[in-house]
Structures are given as C-alpha cells and as structure tokens.
Design a protein around this motif. Structure first.
Motif, PDB file in Angstrom:
ATOM      1  N   CYS A  39       0.834  -1.197   0.000  1.00  0.00           N
ATOM      2  CA  CYS A  39       0.000   0.000   0.000  1.00  0.00           C
ATOM      3  C   CYS A  39       0.863   1.240   0.000  1.00  0.00           C
ATOM      4  O   CYS A  39       2.057   1.190   0.270  1.00  0.00           O
ATOM      5  CB  CYS A  39      -0.867   0.037   1.257  1.00  0.00           C
ATOM      6  N   CYS A  43      -3.678   4.809   2.873  1.00  0.00           N
ATOM      7  CA  CYS A  43      -4.648   3.822   2.399  1.00  0.00           C
ATOM      8  C   CYS A  43      -5.748   3.635   3.435  1.00  0.00           C
ATOM      9  O   CYS A  43      -5.495   3.614   4.639  1.00  0.00           O
ATOM     10  CB  CYS A  43      -3.977   2.484   2.137  1.00  0.00           C
ATOM     11  N   CYS A  70      -2.198  -2.880  -3.793  1.00  0.00           N
ATOM     12  CA  CYS A  70      -3.525  -2.830  -3.173  1.00  0.00           C
ATOM     13  C   CYS A  70      -4.505  -2.196  -4.157  1.00  0.00           C
ATOM     14  O   CYS A  70      -4.191  -1.246  -4.858  1.00  0.00           O
ATOM     15  CB  CYS A  70      -3.429  -1.992  -1.897  1.00  0.00           C
ATOM     16  N   CYS A  73      -5.721   1.686  -2.696  1.00  0.00           N
ATOM     17  CA  CYS A  73      -4.899   2.897  -2.771  1.00  0.00           C
ATOM     18  C   CYS A  73      -4.036   2.924  -4.027  1.00  0.00           C
ATOM     19  O   CYS A  73      -3.354   3.913  -4.279  1.00  0.00           O
ATOM     20  CB  CYS A  73      -4.046   3.038  -1.522  1.00  0.00           C
TER      21      CYS A  73
HETATM   22 ZN    ZN Z   1      -3.929   0.079   0.151  1.00  0.00          ZN
END
Ligand code: ZN
Length: 352
Positions: A39, A43, A70, A73
């Motif tokens: 991330c 996030c 991810c 994000c």
């Molecule tokens: Zn994330």
C-alpha cells in the motif's frame, strides 16, 4: 524473512500508516507480510499489525519481492496530490449539501484519514477550517437555493435586485478566500434555462443566481440550446422547473411590449470595455437608434468604433441589452448576432 528493526524512520512511517497521513516528506510504500499486498500511506484499508509491516522505497521494490498492489490505494499509480484534492473537494461538496453540521470525525472517516490530518489538509487546501466552511455556506441563503437549481428563477423573480446583489457580494467573499485549486474542481457557473416561441422564432432565456445571463434567438429549440452550450461550455446547464417559465414569460412580454420598462435583473459578464458599451446600449430608448461611432464618442474613445461593434456582436442578452438599436453611420442595418431579419423585425416593432 525480513526483520523490522524499529529505527526512528520506520517508527515515523508506522505512525503515518496508523494515522493515515498521505505524506510525511519521506515517500515510502509498505507491504503486509500476511496478505502479500503493498500500500501507499493514507490507504483506507484496515491498519495491519506492526510486526507484519515491511517498508519499501518504491513500488518496483515491493513487486520485486512478490507483493501485489492494493486495489484501494493503487500504490502502483502516481496520483497522490490529485487524490488529496479530490478528497477535500468531496468534503467541501458534502459540507455544502448538509443542512446540519458534520463532525470532523465523520468527514475524516469518509476521506479515510485521521481527524487531525484531515483538518490540517483541509485548511491547507481550502484556506479555512471545515467548520468555517460549513458556516460560511449556511449563512449563504442563495447557495442553498442553487443546490436546488430550480429555485434560481424563483429567487430572481421574487427577490429585489438589491437583495440579489447583496447575496452575490457575500458569495464573492467566499470565492475570494477559496484557493484556485478548489475553484477549478468546483466547476463553473450553474445556469438554469427555459425556452418558448415568439414572433422572432425560438427564444431561450438563461439565468444565474444574479439574473438573466443570456437571451438567445433562433429557428428551433435545438439551435438556441446549442448556442447556449457554446456560450457557456463549462457551466452546468439545467432546464428550469415549471416556475422558471415565469421568467421566460417576463422576457417574452418585454419582446412583445418594447415600450414597457424592463426591470429584470441581468447578470452581465464581459470585459470592462464590453460592459461600458452594453451600459450605453441600455440608454437607447425604444424607437431610437444609435451608431457604433456615436457610442464610441459617448464613451470618450471616438477611435474605438470597431471595438464597439465587436462588443455589440458579443452581447449574449438579446433585446434586453438592445444592441439591435445600433445602426451604421448611414442608418443601415448592419450585422446582428441573431440575423439581420430579426433585427429588422425588432426595429419595425419599435417604430413609433
Ligand atoms: Zn492500500
């Protein structure tokens, strides 16, 4: 397996993850050992346990070690600063809509940020705190009417010009304290319009909260609407609610009865020179005419004949700003934005 030594830098990074800060002046990414996902800070996914977090300098580094980006994000895409503005603009929109105060916690949660970081970011981007922003809008009666769109005409119709311009000035203050970024995202003007037919063909009347901003004449409804779109390409255009027809009828009434005084508020937008020309046009009584050179002389700029003609051609408010009453020096009908034939019809109607 990589061990996490608790250096000061890592500790700062970890705090940034927990508080969902987007930027701490030290760009980094973090992977979660248990999920294999990496991330970017900020996030909105659930915070991982500290012992499962690994830090990376770049997305490439994370992916080299087998981590997947991810989906929330999108750390593999570059868009951090865009995101922050979007989050804050979203919050502004919500504050504009809500009729009762929204808590800082609720706003922060929606943005996926910690309350304290959200507060700082909001102030940095908008220039005032979320609460000040909310109060500013609540005090702005016309802003609420705008949210409704259809109420614009009612506002123009029922309010005196005095109160309208007063409301607008408060609006100006608000815009003055809002930075460019917000204004860009906040889109353009909100314009409500309605159409009808009259002896000149199709008529479209458009208004902002300040007053009538356009009267368009044409051969068909499609044509007048297309003209409106090209005049205000960035504005949000909405067809008025049934009560907007009151305003349209008032304009049609003026077209049919040119000798009656027209008291409709106008929202005149143009350069200061254009505004001067348009004010001068409004002093030409029905039945009278003027010429481009006369107006240029009246304004104290006798050489600016072509510029006066240009300002007449740029007039968006047909008839209410009577550019049709301007002729060439030898009293001939020159050009008219809405067609020479219409100019002739208008002048014939105004013949005493
Ligand atoms: Zn994330």
């Amino acid at each position: 397996m990589k061990t996490n030594n608790m250096s000061t830098r890592d500790e700062k990074r970890w705090q940034a993850i927990v508080s969902r800060e987007l930027e701490i002046g030290d760009p980094f990414f973090y992977g979660v050992l248990t999920t294999g996902i990496y991330c970017r800070p900020g996030c909105s996914a659930r915070s991982p346990n500290r012992e499962n977090v690994v830090f990376f300098e770049t997305p490439g580094e994370a992916e080299q070690q087998g981590y997947r980006p991810c989906r929330k994000c999108r750390p593999d895409q570059q868009r951090v600063s865009q995101d922050r503005e979007t989050l804050i603009i979203k919050a502004c929109r919500r504050l504009e809509r809500e009729r009762s105060p929204v808590s800082l916690e609720a706003l922060a949660e929606q943005a996926g940020l910690s309350p304290s970081y959200f507060h700082r970011l909001f102030k940095k981007i908008v220039g005032i705190t979320p609460r000040q922003y909310y109060l500013k809008h609540r005090s702005d009666r016309f802003r609420h009417m705008l949210a409704d769109g259809s109420a614009v005409a009612e506002a123009i119709y029922s309010a005196g010009f005095e109160s309208l311009s007063g409301a607008y000035n408060r609006n100006d203050d608000r815009l003055a304290m809002t930075p460019k970024n917000y204004r860009k995202g906040a889109e353009g003007m909100q314009i409500v319009y309605g159409t009808a037919t009259c002896y000149l063909g199709s008529v479209l009347v458009a208004a902002t909260v300040r007053g009538v901003c356009a009267v368009e004449l044409g051969d068909s409804e499609e044509q007048v609407y297309a003209n409106l779109c090209s005049m205000f390409p960035k504005a949000s255009l909405d067809r008025g609610a049934p009560q907007f027809q009151k305003l349209v009828k008032a304009v049609i009434h003026h077209l049919d009865n040119p000798f009656e005084r027209c008291e409709l508020p106008l929202d005149i937008q143009g350069t200061s020179f254009q505004q001067k020309v348009w004010s001068a046009l409004r002093t030409i009584e029905p039945g009278n005419t003027s010429s481009y050179s006369e107006i240029a002389g009246q304004l104290g700029t006798p050489a600016a004949v072509r510029a006066v003609a240009g300002a007449c051609a740029a007039n968006r408010i047909a008839v209410l700003i009577p550019c049709h009453r301007v002729l060439t020096k030898d009293k001939n009908i020159s050009g008219y934005r809405w067609g020479k034939q219409r100019k002739k019809l208008l002048l014939d109607k105004e013949k005493k």
